[in-house]
Motif scaffolding. Structure first.
Motif, PDB file in Angstrom:
ATOM      1  N   UNK A 113       0.851  -1.077   0.087  1.00  0.00           N
ATOM      2  CA  UNK A 113      -0.008  -0.095   0.109  1.00  0.00           C
ATOM      3  C   UNK A 113       0.880   1.448   0.051  1.00  0.00           C
ATOM      4  N   UNK A 114       2.143   1.233   0.166  1.00  0.00           N
ATOM      5  CA  UNK A 114       2.987   2.410   0.289  1.00  0.00           C
ATOM      6  C   UNK A 114       3.499   2.556  -1.157  1.00  0.00           C
ATOM      7  N   UNK A 115       3.720   4.086  -1.422  1.00  0.00           N
ATOM      8  CA  UNK A 115       4.198   4.254  -2.621  1.00  0.00           C
ATOM      9  C   UNK A 115       5.412   3.595  -3.089  1.00  0.00           C
ATOM     10  N   UNK A 116       6.585   3.385  -2.178  1.00  0.00           N
ATOM     11  CA  UNK A 116       7.573   2.601  -2.466  1.00  0.00           C
ATOM     12  C   UNK A 116       7.347   1.124  -2.716  1.00  0.00           C
ATOM     13  N   UNK A 117       6.181   0.659  -2.094  1.00  0.00           N
ATOM     14  CA  UNK A 117       5.872  -0.691  -2.405  1.00  0.00           C
ATOM     15  C   UNK A 117       5.273  -0.821  -3.737  1.00  0.00           C
ATOM     16  N   UNK A 118       4.412  -0.069  -4.027  1.00  0.00           N
ATOM     17  CA  UNK A 118       3.835  -0.259  -5.399  1.00  0.00           C
ATOM     18  C   UNK A 118       4.918   0.133  -6.611  1.00  0.00           C
ATOM     19  N   UNK A 119       5.771   0.880  -6.406  1.00  0.00           N
ATOM     20  CA  UNK A 119       6.804   1.188  -7.388  1.00  0.00           C
ATOM     21  C   UNK A 119       7.864  -0.047  -7.476  1.00  0.00           C
ATOM     22  N   UNK A 120       8.147  -0.818  -6.474  1.00  0.00           N
ATOM     23  CA  UNK A 120       8.879  -1.893  -6.406  1.00  0.00           C
ATOM     24  C   UNK A 120       8.270  -3.066  -6.824  1.00  0.00           C
ATOM     25  N   UNK A 121       7.040  -2.798  -7.219  1.00  0.00           N
ATOM     26  CA  UNK A 121       6.298  -4.096  -7.887  1.00  0.00           C
ATOM     27  C   UNK A 121       5.842  -3.887  -9.511  1.00  0.00           C
ATOM     28  N   UNK A 122       5.227  -2.657  -9.574  1.00  0.00           N
ATOM     29  CA  UNK A 122       4.632  -2.511 -10.994  1.00  0.00           C
ATOM     30  C   UNK A 122       5.497  -2.238 -12.100  1.00  0.00           C
ATOM     31  N   UNK A 123       4.854  -2.220 -13.234  1.00  0.00           N
ATOM     32  CA  UNK A 123       5.881  -1.739 -14.381  1.00  0.00           C
ATOM     33  C   UNK A 123       5.380  -0.916 -15.373  1.00  0.00           C
ATOM     34  N   UNK A 124       4.465   0.146 -14.785  1.00  0.00           N
ATOM     35  CA  UNK A 124       4.089   1.155 -15.318  1.00  0.00           C
ATOM     36  C   UNK A 124       4.861   2.522 -15.314  1.00  0.00           C
ATOM     37  N   UNK A 125       4.017   3.636 -15.694  1.00  0.00           N
ATOM     38  CA  UNK A 125       4.779   4.794 -15.538  1.00  0.00           C
ATOM     39  C   UNK A 125       5.123   5.044 -14.047  1.00  0.00           C
ATOM     40  N   UNK A 126       6.298   5.703 -13.790  1.00  0.00           N
ATOM     41  CA  UNK A 126       6.857   5.970 -12.656  1.00  0.00           C
ATOM     42  C   UNK A 126       7.387   4.718 -11.724  1.00  0.00           C
TER      43      UNK A 126
END
Length: 1300
Positions: free
Chosen positions: A868-881
């Protein structure tokens, strides 16, 4: 209202002039549109200035047209902008993950709809009169749009790699019609956007893409639009960041190229392994030749001093022994043999004296143990058979099944129709297309009929206490809680027609480029296999390609047997029923198995129908277990015949036949039957004991263990019975004493083999493979019980049979007797004289001695990561940002090297689609602004008037990330939102089971990301794919643990349903080496101990068994026998059987006191080799050959082939290689034996004043007088008797009988 479309007169293009303005209602020429087909009105006028809300709306929808408030002009009204916004939302839902692509896509349609230079870009080609508010207006229903190829190509390039995470495919595949992602081009992409027949375009747009070379052909005044298209690695004017690497190759970081895979090991131009083997072979050959030369020179030198025989062995008939020359190992060997001989002689006499009591006690013990079979548990689940409970794959499977439920069950048919001729179909839209004989309407109808029969099956379920149907057990991804029959995921070609006969029969006339032709099911099929995600085809039929359950049917799930994606030439239909899976303890597990049974029954009935045009293969999830059970039951008669053949052989071969009239007296039918029963009782006792303590059995054990114990037991039976038959009862000796004396001679050899095998199997139980472990335990106890019963019940049975034979009573007909007395001299039969006179001398001739030697996969996250954290989402996703080396991005990188990673399609990502679903530019996530649900989530199907507020505002930096509160609030809505045309990003079906949350805290306990392996065809590829996936998962884990939002025990691991089966291959070489080594160890140790610490005999014994095992592995490769857990079981069995071929011969050689090694090898080969050949080889071979007729491939390959190889190699090594090896390197004569014999001879000479020669005495003759029928003498005998005359090779010619 007028419906007649007509051409529109040409108007001179001019800057700041429109050709269309305002809306004229729905397009009357379009039918079956998926969204309202609102078309513009023809209006040649100057572009209007936009201000206020109009300007703000234009700035939001078409920011590229913004020139500042008060300075901006446009050719579209607010209502047109709202319609354009609504239309763009449909496509942008899948394009938003790449902002520059979404920007370029909007740019194209904003230019044609709102550009103030519209008259220079648009050339209206068709209009129709419509009634708008009681006013006749001319509506535009078709126009040409002139676009520069520089702009169109750049726009297409920015979008071509945008992914749809839920499917792993490309978004462009849904926007290019029949061409799909592979064949899509800028022209084809835009043509689809402008095709009103696709159900999405409100009117026909003929995109004219003009290159600089084609500018001369443009109508006067028209200027192809050549605006600036953003690259996918560029930020948008709105501030949105560049696209991610997964959607844009240009955004990818520079990744160092992988090192080339290591090439084959080569030495020069030759295979390195072959070269090394040749070098080693050459060295060994040179060493062996050197040994022969050295031995020859040494003996030639000594020949001048001592006499030599023709085999170059020293002749020392007196064999005078100095007490100082006797070593402690010689004494230890003597003591050991004395102890064992005396012990078994006494034991045998007792057992033979009380046969009935012994048999009764044995029966009681066996029955007591066998009663445990009432509680026996047979393991048929392949996972429990081949995967260790604590193995990594098993633990990962249990984690997956606990959190996500077991992998759904697959029931599949593959149908072909060989021999049918294909045809060429001239399609109006697709041109001439080849169709195979299979892809025909009549066969598709038959396929639909079969599918409907299967879907309609019903049966009574005690577990449900109701009639069960497919909907009770089916996998229904889009309605899992209360599915109907049409919600069930059934994938097949008929789903392109929604399983409707009417759709399959539909026909319509269609005009294309002035040509009118009829379109039918073939046109629809061609379109759907190339665009399976379409909700409406582009033909006049207007049918959807989506399955009736709401999901797409990709062509590789519907047809097979095609090349280069030429699906119309497919040679096979594929029909798949996906069912929910349940733990075996769940009552529904039985229900789903019942449905699968009905499925198999229907298919079998259909297959047996003579009117069926299909030839097909089929399988259910339960088929593997059913096949194991079925083939086992079908092959039980084969096994029974095999055992019957072995029994007949034993019963006939054990008999000693001297006269036709004494056949029924001298036969050994009851003894042979008794031997078989002893084997059976030992197996039953072993299985019963383990059933008592709760250790499960398996069908492999039922098939292999009796065969193994029979091979071992028959050998011991032959050695014992033949030794008794060759023995002559001494004057005054009772029958029981004779049996005890014979047992004292052979029981130590039987103990040596049985104990070696039993300890071997007990150590084999240290294996981590459940099937190998349980087999080893059952086999170990069965072999031990077999020896115990042979020493008790069989000895008693032989005593009873000897009484009968002494009384000349017939076997079976015990009351009948014959008058012809038993001959005083037993017949030698055929085998023993052959071995003595021909085989042994030829084998051990000086020349002969020299010649002889020589699928989808999930990446699963465990608890401990803060998604749920921004850092957590960025470590998983593959879209913008997102991070450039996030979880899904690393999987994407792996797919770029499929030949190394075995990954084909990137992982679907619920995090990416959740972020896209939240994007305010789509309709997916909105909030009710009025009504009873005010403030709650509003689905895309609701009217925009009720839901005016998006779930999240537009981000300032273009990177949308929910707060922790928003994440936890909207994630459940996303996971339960059914995807549809308005919101294709809904998570129901794709992700509702992919995220497991704590019901109290909302913490994500587990999640999974589904990727796909490349096609895997054999165990090597499956194993390599497992290893590469684990390497990738470990790399992802290490990277994510560095994040501040990760706990130290967080882990990512790969899982697919096949890993639990193929993990055995990861360590099977090591596992096999350990297991076989543990089995070989006791063969050496026990042999050394029971031969009185005779290390040389133990080493030679071990060396020969190792050679048998190694040669078996080599022949497995040549004969196509895979190395797996089943073959490992057989290799462990091979060690046990090898002991029988080798140990008896080694012991017989070690105990002989003939003066030369060659003579002792001949004696062992003649006397013990004949028994081993008859008892092991000839017992196994008839039964093994029968197994060749078994139906199960498992039996044919792993039992017939492998056991045949083991038996033949064991026979070759035991009867050919070992005697020669012993003649060269065998141990010397035990000097302690010679010393005792020498002392006894001196005493007798003094007492009797007569000379007694002793040229050929058995080992036990140091204590006992030799019998006239064997060179191996009974223990505890005080007299010394002269042996029979030796032949020219030094082998005693004794009186004996044999079984052949």
């Amino acid at each position: 209202m007028g419906f007649l479309a007509h051409s529109w007169e040409y108007t001179t293009p001019a800057p700041d002039f429109c050709v269309m303005y305002e809306e004229c209602g729905k397009n009357p020429t379009v039918e079956g549109s998926l969204i309202p087909a609102i078309v513009p009105c023809k209006d040649y006028s100057q572009a209007r200035g936009v201000v206020g809300k109009h300007y703000q709306l234009l700035k939001q929808v078409c920011p590229m047209l913004d020139r500042g408030e008060g300075q901006t002009k446009a050719c579209c009204s607010q209502s047109q902008l709202l319609s354009l916004k609504s239309s763009l939302m449909l496509s942008q839902a899948v394009l938003l993950r790449c902002p520059s692509c979404a920007y370029n896509f909007a740019h194209i349609h904003c230019i044609t709809t709102c550009s103030p230079e519209q008259s220079q870009v648009i050339n209206i080609t068709r209009t129709t009169m419509v009634n708008v508010s009681n006013t006749e207006k001319e509506a535009v229903v078709g126009y040409q749009a002139y676009i520069s190829t520089s702009f169109s190509d750049a726009s297409f390039k920015s979008c071509r790699n945008v992914r749809i995470p839920a499917t792993g495919g490309y978004a462009i595949a849904t926007m290019c019609g029949r061409y799909g992602a592979t064949l899509c081009t800028a022209q084809r992409w835009l043509d689809f956007q402008g095709d009103s027949s696709n159900g999405l375009a409100p009117l026909d747009i003929d995109f004219r893409l003009i290159s600089p070379e084609q500018a001369a052909g443009v109508p006067p005044g028209m200027i192809p639009y050549a605006g600036l298209a953003l690259g996918c690695n560029e930020t948008t004017p709105d501030g949105d960041k560049e696209c991610s690497c997964q959607d844009c190759v240009e955004s990818c970081p520079v990744v160092p190229p992988l090192d080339p895979p290591p090439g084959p090991f080569m030495i020069g131009d030759m295979d390195g392994a072959v070269v090394i083997c040749l070098i080693v072979l050459s060295l060994l050959s040179l060493l062996y030749l050197g040994f022969l030369v050295a031995e020859f020179i040494h003996k030639r030198f000594k020949d001048k001093v001592t006499g030599m025989d023709k085999n170059a062995n020293e002749l020392d008939h007196n064999q005078k022994v100095n007490p100082k020359d006797v070593t402690w190992t010689d004494r230890a060997s003597l003591v050991t043999q004395d102890f064992l001989g005396s012990l078994f002689q006494t034991w045998g006499r007792v057992m033979a004296t009380h046969p009935l009591k012994v048999i009764a006690v044995c029966l009681l013990v066996v029955v007591a143990l066998a009663t445990g079979l009432m509680n026996i548990e047979l393991t048929t689940d392949p996972v429990q058979l081949w995967s260790a409970p604590n193995s990594r794959a098993r633990r990962e499977k249990e984690f997956h099944d606990v959190h996500f439920s077991p992998f759904y069950r697959t029931n599949q048919l593959i149908l072909t129709a060989p021999g049918r001729h294909g045809h060429v179909y001239d399609s109006l839209l697709f041109g001439k297309t080849n169709f195979s004989g299979l892809i025909s309407k009549d066969l598709i109808m038959q396929l639909l009929e079969l599918q409907q029969r299967i879907q309609a099956t019903e049966f009574w379920s005690d577990e449900l206490n109701n009639t069960a149907t497919l909907k009770d057990v089916c996998y229904a991804p889009l309605n899992p809680k209360n599915p109907s029959l049409t919600d069930c995921a059934v994938n097949g070609l008929t789903q392109y027609f929604q399983n409707s006969v009417d759709n399959l029969n539909a026909k319509a006339n269609m005009t294309e480029l002035g040509v009118t032709k009829e379109v039918d099911w073939r046109d629809h099929f061609i379109y759907c296999v190339n665009s399976p995600l379409s909700f409406k085809d582009i033909t006049a039929l207007g049918l959807s390609c989506m399955a009736d359950y709401g999901g797409p049917v990709f062509p590789f799930l519907a047809v097979g047997g095609y090349e280069n994606e030429d699906f119309t030439t497919a040679e096979a239909f594929i029909l798949t029923f996906s069912l929910n899976n349940y733990p075996r303890t769940n009552p529904k597990f039985k229900v789903v198995e019942q449905w699968e049974s009905r499925f198999l029954q229907i298919v079998q009935q259909y297959q047996n129908d003579p009117t069926t045009n299909f030839t097909f293969a089929y399988m259910a999830e339960r088929s593997l277990e059913d096949e194991i059970n079925r083939t086992t039951m079908e092959d039980i008669p084969i096994f029974m015949i095999s055992y019957g053949v072995i029994f007949i052989y034993i019963a006939v071969a054990l008999g000693e036949y001297s006269s036709f009239k004494r056949i029924l007296v001298d036969s050994k039918i009851l003894v042979g039957l008794g031997g078989i029963l002893v084997v059976g009782c030992s197996v039953l006792a072993s299985m019963g004991f383990y059933a008592w303590i709760g250790l499960p059995s398996s069908l492999v054990i039922l098939q292999v263990v009796p065969f193994l114990v029979l091979a071992v037991g028959a050998d011991n039976i032959f050695i014992f019975v033949l030794e008794y038959q060759r023995d002559v009862r001494q004057p005054g000796e009772q029958r029981e004493e004779q049996i005890g004396r014979v047992l004292g001679r052979v029981a130590p050899s039987m103990l040596l083999c049985s104990l070696s095998e039993s300890v071997c199997f007990f150590l084999g139980a240290l294996s981590t493979m459940p099937a190998v472990k349980s087999f080893a335990l059952y086999a170990a106890l069965a072999v031990l019980m077999d020896f115990v019963l042979q020493m008790t019940a069989f000895v008693a049975l032989l005593s009873l049979d000897a009484r009968r034979q002494d009384a000349n009573r017939c076997e079976v007909l015990c009351c009948c007797s014959v008058k012809i007395p038993r001959p005083s001299t037993p017949s030698q039969g055929v085998l023993l004289p052959f071995m003595r006179k021909y085989y042994a001398p030829v084998l051990l001739h000086p020349v002969s001695r020299i010649a002889v030697v020589g699928v989808p996969t999930y990446f699963i996250t465990t608890r401990g990561f803060n998604f749920s954290s921004v850092m957590g989402m960025n470590a998983v996703c593959s879209s913008v940002g997102c991070d450039q080396f996030s979880l899904t991005q690393k999987i994407q990188y792996a797919t770029e090297y499929p030949e190394r990673s075995y990954m084909a399609i990137p992982a679907s990502s619920w995090v990416d689609d959740f972020i896209d679903w939240l994007n305010p530019r789509s309709k997916c996530c909105r909030i009710y602004t009025s009504g009873p649900n005010k403030g709650k989530f509003c689905p895309a199907t609701e009217s925009a008037l009720k839901c005016l507020k998006p779930c999240m505002p537009f981000p300032n930096d273009g990177v949308l990330r929910p707060s922790v509160e928003e994440f936890n609030r909207f994630l459940p809505n996303f996971l339960n939102n059914r995807p549809d045309l308005q919101c294709p990003k809904g998570g129901l079906g794709a992700y509702d089971t992919a995220v497991v949350r704590d019901s109290q805290t909302g913490e994500i306990l587990a999640s999974r990301f589904m990727a796909y392996h490349t096609p895997l065809s054999n165990s090597q590829e499956y194993t390599a794919a497992l290893l590469r996936a684990r390497e990738l998962a470990n790399n992802i884990t290490e990277g994510m643990r560095k994040s501040q939002v990760t706990s130290h025990d967080f882990e990512v691991f790969p899982y697919t349903v096949t890993y639990v089966y193929y993990e055995q291959y990861v360590n099977i070489v090591y596992e096999g080496l350990v297991n076989i080594s543990l089995c070989l160890l006791p063969t050496f140790v026990v042999c050394c101990i029971l031969l009185g610490l005779d290390l040389r005999s133990g080493l030679l014994n071990l060396f020969t068994i190792v050679m048998i095992t190694v040669d078996t592995v080599g022949v497995m490769t040549l004969w196509g026998i895979d190395y797996n857990a089943v073959s490992l079981i057989n290799l462990v069995t091979a060690v046990g059987i090898s002991v029988e071929f080798v140990s008896h011969m080694t012991r017989c050689f070690a105990l002989s006191i003939l003066p030369t090694k060659v003579q002792r090898a001949k004696e062992a080969t003649a006397n013990m080799g004949s028994a081993v050949f008859a008892g092991v080889a000839m017992t196994n071979l008839p039964g093994i050959i029968v197994l060749a007729f078994a139906k199960a491939q498992l039996i044919q390959i792993f039992f017939f082939r492998l056991n045949l190889v083991i038996t033949l190699l064991g026979m070759a090594h035991g009867l050919i290689f070992l005697p020669v090896l012993l003649s060269f390197f065998g141990p010397g004569v035990n000097k302690a034996v010679l010393l005792r014999l020498q002392s006894k001879k001196a005493v007798e000479t003094k007492q009797n004043s007569s000379k007694v020669s002793y040229d050929n005495f058995a080992f036990e003759s140091i204590r006992d007088p030799p019998s006239t029928e064997s060179s191996v003498l009974p223990p505890n005998h005080s007299d010394l008797t002269a042996p029979d005359k030796q032949d020219e090779d030094g082998v005693t010619k004794t009186i004996s009988s044999t079984h052949i």
